[in-house]
Design an enzyme around this catalytic site. Sequence first.
Site, PDB file in Angstrom:
ATOM      1  N   CYS A 298       0.853  -1.182   0.000  1.00 59.00           N
ATOM      2  CA  CYS A 298       0.000   0.000   0.000  1.00 59.00           C
ATOM      3  C   CYS A 298       0.883   1.224   0.000  1.00 59.00           C
ATOM      4  CB  CYS A 298      -0.986   0.009   1.172  1.00 59.00           C
ATOM      5  SG  CYS A 298      -0.263   0.275   2.795  1.00 59.00           S
ATOM      6  N   ASP A 299       0.277   2.395   0.054  1.00 60.22           N
ATOM      7  CA  ASP A 299       1.032   3.630  -0.108  1.00 60.22           C
ATOM      8  C   ASP A 299       2.149   3.764   0.922  1.00 60.22           C
ATOM      9  OD1 ASP A 299       1.401   6.194  -1.373  1.00 60.22           O
ATOM     10  OD2 ASP A 299       0.626   7.067   0.471  1.00 60.22           O
TER      11      ASP A 299
END
Lengths: 378, 99
Positions: free
Chosen positions: B13-14
């Site tokens: 994820c980010d």
Amino acid sequence: MTTNTSSSKSLRVNVQKFGAFLSGMVMPNIAAFIAWGLITAFFIPTGWTPGLGKAVEDGGLNLAALVGPMIINLLPLLIANTGGRMVYGARGGVVATIATMGVIVGTSIPMFMGAMIVGPLSAWVIKQVDKIWEGKIRAGFEMLVDNFSAGIVGFILAIVAFLGVSPVVTAISDALGKAVEWLVSTHLLPVASILIEPAKVLFLNNAINHGILTPLGTTQSAETGKSILFLLEANPGPGLGILLAFTVFGVGLSKASAPGAIIIHFLGGIHEVYFPYILMKPALIGAAIAGGATGVATNMIFGSGLRAPASPGSIFAVLLQTDSGSYVGVILSVILSATVSFLVGGVIIRATRASDLASDENGNFAEAQAASKANKGK
Amino acid sequence: MSTPLIEQVIFACDAGMGSSAMGASMLRKKIKEAGITDVTVVNKAVADLPSHAQLVITQDRLVDRAKHTAPDAVHFSVSNFMMTPVYDEVIALLKEQRQ
């Protein structure tokens, strides 16, 4: 699916990348912000146990002495080190940290922005310098050259940062702080939700919160003891309202999965779980904006804020970092923002309920399945 | 599928701290329930994906970035962590490879 099929796609990727670069410098160090927030909460004169914070001659343990050096030195240096590492490993981190010391001592304000600029830039400089004599060093002299090149580059960069960068970044930082004050005093700050909520859902949530709001908010908190900026993105209220609206008015799988998402979002603080519910029904962004703006307005009216960033954006993290005079405002801001986005979201979901029911209970699920198939592969 | 035997699944994820950690623990549980013992599941930030990654799962908004950093991996994307067929698809692929 191929990358860069359109320029809007590559723009999105680039914006996300830049955002991840900014937040990537801050997020690994959030634990230090939390520790600083706790130390502040306990030991400052208006804190929970101010007696322990007092100087030894006044009968305390002098623990409040930790507050200033941590925010002035530790937090920016950690950011600089992480930023430097991202560019050029441990060696980049060291040079980044040395150079950032120059920005820090050149000013009296916490130099987060300076660290985020000077850190990666300094790492880039030593990376370029290393390239000059790459492969040309006589065997046995590597350590001597490596240590002294980084040391001398750090020495020069710290001086440049002190004399050249620090005054500039201080001026920019002051201007940004004034701009935020202006937005608060003219009651325009809730308008920020029009930008923040859609950006969040496009997975720019970390970039906005930790890339921009955490540094600005911590600077403000160092001066005034709290900041409203920590709640602009991290307030879990709007997401809670939307998930509640799905729980009550939704159909099929989205209704069934919403209660589980509420626990992860509201208690666990992982806001990403509610973004897909909005992406599924883009009109709901209106509900998020209305809720977000309500929360900001509430905190603005009560003058309430957090001491340090709430990360992740869980209700527990929010309450732990709430300034001691701000509980009413902060709690109301969560409740009111959830209520408003629940009501607006409920109307939007109800308006499309008939067609959602008609399109088969598994419609969205099948769609998601198809989309995931399409995205799969090399 | 001519994919080499997958021994590690990376959830990205980010920030590599929030949703990827949650997704990884959900998948880890399902893999254990499926009786697969030689696959590890880790979570990372999209920017830190190793170029030799074998199988990467990301949010569909981040999949373009993930493909850029790990071009040779098999990519799966999830639109909603709470209701996705991807976990089962990944397990089916892992099982298929182990027959």
